[in-house]
Every structure is written in structure tokens, then in C-alpha cells.
Motif scaffolding. Structure first.
Motif, mmCIF file in Angstrom:
data_model
loop_
_atom_site.group_PDB
_atom_site.id
_atom_site.type_symbol
_atom_site.label_atom_id
_atom_site.label_comp_id
_atom_site.label_asym_id
_atom_site.label_seq_id
_atom_site.Cartn_x
_atom_site.Cartn_y
_atom_site.Cartn_z
ATOM 1 N N GLY A 51 -40.810 -40.826 -16.602
ATOM 2 C CA GLY A 51 -41.545 -39.511 -16.978
ATOM 3 C C GLY A 51 -40.238 -38.339 -16.302
ATOM 4 N N PRO A 52 -40.841 -37.256 -15.779
ATOM 5 C CA PRO A 52 -39.323 -36.068 -16.093
ATOM 6 C C PRO A 52 -38.280 -36.393 -15.635
ATOM 7 N N ARG A 53 -37.103 -36.161 -15.757
ATOM 8 C CA ARG A 53 -36.350 -35.883 -14.753
ATOM 9 C C ARG A 53 -36.174 -34.798 -13.955
ATOM 10 N N HIS A 85 -46.177 -41.757 -8.879
ATOM 11 C CA HIS A 85 -45.841 -40.423 -8.281
ATOM 12 C C HIS A 85 -44.808 -39.945 -7.992
ATOM 13 N N GLY A 86 -43.630 -40.036 -8.999
ATOM 14 C CA GLY A 86 -42.433 -39.125 -9.763
ATOM 15 C C GLY A 86 -40.707 -39.690 -8.432
ATOM 16 N N PHE A 87 -40.967 -40.663 -7.230
ATOM 17 C CA PHE A 87 -40.333 -40.641 -6.488
ATOM 18 C C PHE A 87 -39.076 -40.991 -6.691
ATOM 19 N N LEU A 88 -37.795 -41.060 -6.466
ATOM 20 C CA LEU A 88 -37.132 -42.085 -6.498
ATOM 21 C C LEU A 88 -37.083 -43.439 -5.089
ATOM 22 N N LEU A 89 -36.472 -43.972 -6.034
ATOM 23 C CA LEU A 89 -36.805 -45.270 -4.573
ATOM 24 C C LEU A 89 -35.574 -45.965 -4.596
#
Length: 297
Positions: A51-53, A85-89
Motif C-alpha cells: 500500500g501507500p508509503r 492494516h498498514g503498519f511496519l513490522l
């Protein structure tokens, strides 16, 4: 009026000419790769969500004792949750080599090897703080939305971060590893309050297995464990100034949920126990992320 007009014009020009905030360019969206963290000499596996950055929330997932970052990524299945959900892991390795993997440095508490970390061992809290700073400096994460989860020894490490790094983390989610400080030397059936003094209320959601014989929810076990999970929950409720216990209930999933609410700073303390589960990843990843998403520093 002319001076005021020139002031607005100057401000507009300054804003137009100001350099844009650096955009995150680490990795390819939807993939995981190993990233060296500044000049720490250490690295971690970083999953960049599809998804978007932009400045994304950051979740650290911490492996169990004798494990590593790759193993916990595979076992937790959080990469898929990250993409949804768009979180860094981020999945680092612990700073102390042990067996075929690593263990975490929790001062004053023996690792699974039986050894208490010494002053010459890597400072994992400092490394994780450096990782937050480095990722934020790359324009990749929002410092107000940084969270930690982990399995077993990684859950104990996530608990420790809640105790000593509440200024860096907005919430913790230990899995079969909730602690609220080291076992008391005087009576290890209770946590030592001097070893967990967070600087701010810490939202906590913890997951456990009712048939966990490694870190039993009723206490006992190894020297790093001892006191029951309920005492850890109650201690976090006390630290967070929670005023209302939640009635225990059984969820549709079969999990037993209990906890505390009406806490300072909007914090919560939630425990979810899978009655028939043992020492394993018992977390509901969607519920974990929903909990994290409603808390920030």
C-alpha cells in the motif's frame, strides 16, 4: 498593513522553499528484508506493508528464547496483518546468543540458560530505541505509534519495555509472557514493584494459554517466571491507575477475557486466555492490532 502583507508573503515563501520531509524508501511494499540499523552493528527483519508509503505505525515482534526474528515472523503470521492494516513490522534478534538463536537481556532476570545477563551483554532496550530513532529518521514511522509484542521470552521482553521504555512505546501485547517487573527476591510469588516504574500509563493486552506448562498462568515454573499472570495484570492496573475491573467473559472465539478499564491516560489492561492452548502463539492478531490502533503516546 503593508508590513503585515510582506510578513505573510515571506512566510508563504519560506514554506514553499522548505525542504520536504524525507519519504520512506526502505524496502519494497509487501516484502520483508534485513535492514542494518545505523551504526549499532545490529540489524532486523523489516516487513514493509503493501500500500501507500508514509510514516506508518511500527510494531516490534520479539522472538521467544533460543529463537530469532525469522522464526517469529513465520510463527506469528503478523506480516499478513501488517499488509491488511498498514503498519511496519520489525523482527529483531535478541542481543545474547543462546543455543541456535538468541535471548533477550532483561536485567536481573535469568535467561533460559540460567545465566543472569551481565554488564558486558548487549543492551536490547537501547538497541530497540536506536531502531525507532533510525526508522523515524528515514521518514518511515510515527514515533507516537510504536508498539511491542512478543512470544514467551519475547513477551517478557515486551513487558520489560512497558516498564522501562514507556516514553518510546504506546502499548504492549505480550503473548504467553506477561510480566510486571521481576519476581520479588523476598517472595517470588509477587512482582517486585521497584523493577517496574513506567513513566506514563501503559496500555496492555496480553494473550496466554490455559495449559501452558512453560510459563504457567497460575505461577511457578522457572526463575524468570514465578508469579501468576493475574498478579501481573493487577500490577499493571495499579500502575495505570485503573479504577474499574471488567467482568470476566467468554468470547465467541472461546477465549476468556478479563481486565481493567477507566485508567489514567485512556490506558487499558486486557487479558485473553485460550483455555486449551499451551505454550504457543495464542494471540488474535486482529484484536491485537485493533488494541494498538486506539492507543498512541
Amino acid at each position: 498593513m503593508r508590513r503585515q502583507s510582506l510578513g505573510f508573503a515571506g512566510l508563504a515563501l519560506a514554506l514553499f522553499c522548505a525542504p520536504a520531509a524525507e519519504a520512506c524508501t526502505l524496502g519494497t511494499p509487501g516484502t520483508t528484508q534485513r535492514i542494518a540499523i545505523g551504526d549499532t552493528g545490529r540489524s532486523l527483519l523489516l516487513h514493509v506493508p503493501a500500500g501507500p508509503r508514509g510514516k506508518a505505525p511500527l510494531v516490534f515482534v520479539l522472538h521467544g528464547s533460543n529463537g530469532d526474528g525469522a522464526a517469529i515472523l513465520a510463527g506469528s503470521k503478523l506480516e499478513a496483518t501488517s499488509d491488511r492494516h498498514g503498519f511496519l513490522l520489525a523482527a529483531p534478534d535478541g542481543g545474547i546468543a543462546a543455543g541456535k538463536g538468541y535471548v533477550w537481556n532483561i536485567p536481573g532476570v535469568p535467561t533460559v540458560t540460567g545465566k543472569v545477563p551481565g554488564p558486558g551483554d548487549a543492551d536490547d532496550v537501547a538497541f530497540l530505541g536506536a531502531a525507532i530513532d533510525w526508522l523515524a529518521g528515514q521518514g518511515c514511522t510515527d514515533r507516537r505509534r510504536v508498539y511491542a509484542t512478543g512470544l514467551s521470552g519475547g513477551g517478557r521482553m515486551a513487558s520489560w519495555l512497558g516498564c522501562v521504555a514507556a516514553d518510546r512505546f504506546a502499548g504492549i501485547a505480550p503473548v504467553v509472557g506477561l510480566r510486571a517487573g521481576n519476581p520479588s527476591a523476598a517472595d517470588p510469588r509477587f512482582p517486585d514493584p521497584a523493577t517496574c516504574t513506567p513513566s506514563r500509563p501503559m496500555p496492555v493486552i496480553a494473550f496466554a494459554g490455559g495449559k501452558d506448562n512453560t510459563n504457567p498462568i497460575d505461577g511457578g515454573g522457572a526463575g524468570y517466571w514465578h508469579y501468576p499472570m493475574r498478579r501481573a495484570e493487577a500490577r499493571w492496573a495499579d500502575l495505570n491507575g485503573c479504577r474499574r475491573p471488567l467482568p470476566e467473559r467468554v468470547l465467541d472465539s472461546g477465549m476468556i477475557e478479563r481486565g481493567y478499564t477507566d485508567c489514567r491516560g485512556g490506558a487499558e489492561v486486557i487479558a485473553r486466555i485460550t483455555p486449551e492452548a499451551g505454550h504457543m502463539w495464542t494471540a488474535d492478531n486482529e484484536a491485537m492490532w485493533a488494541f494498538f490502533a486506539r492507543h498512541r503516546r
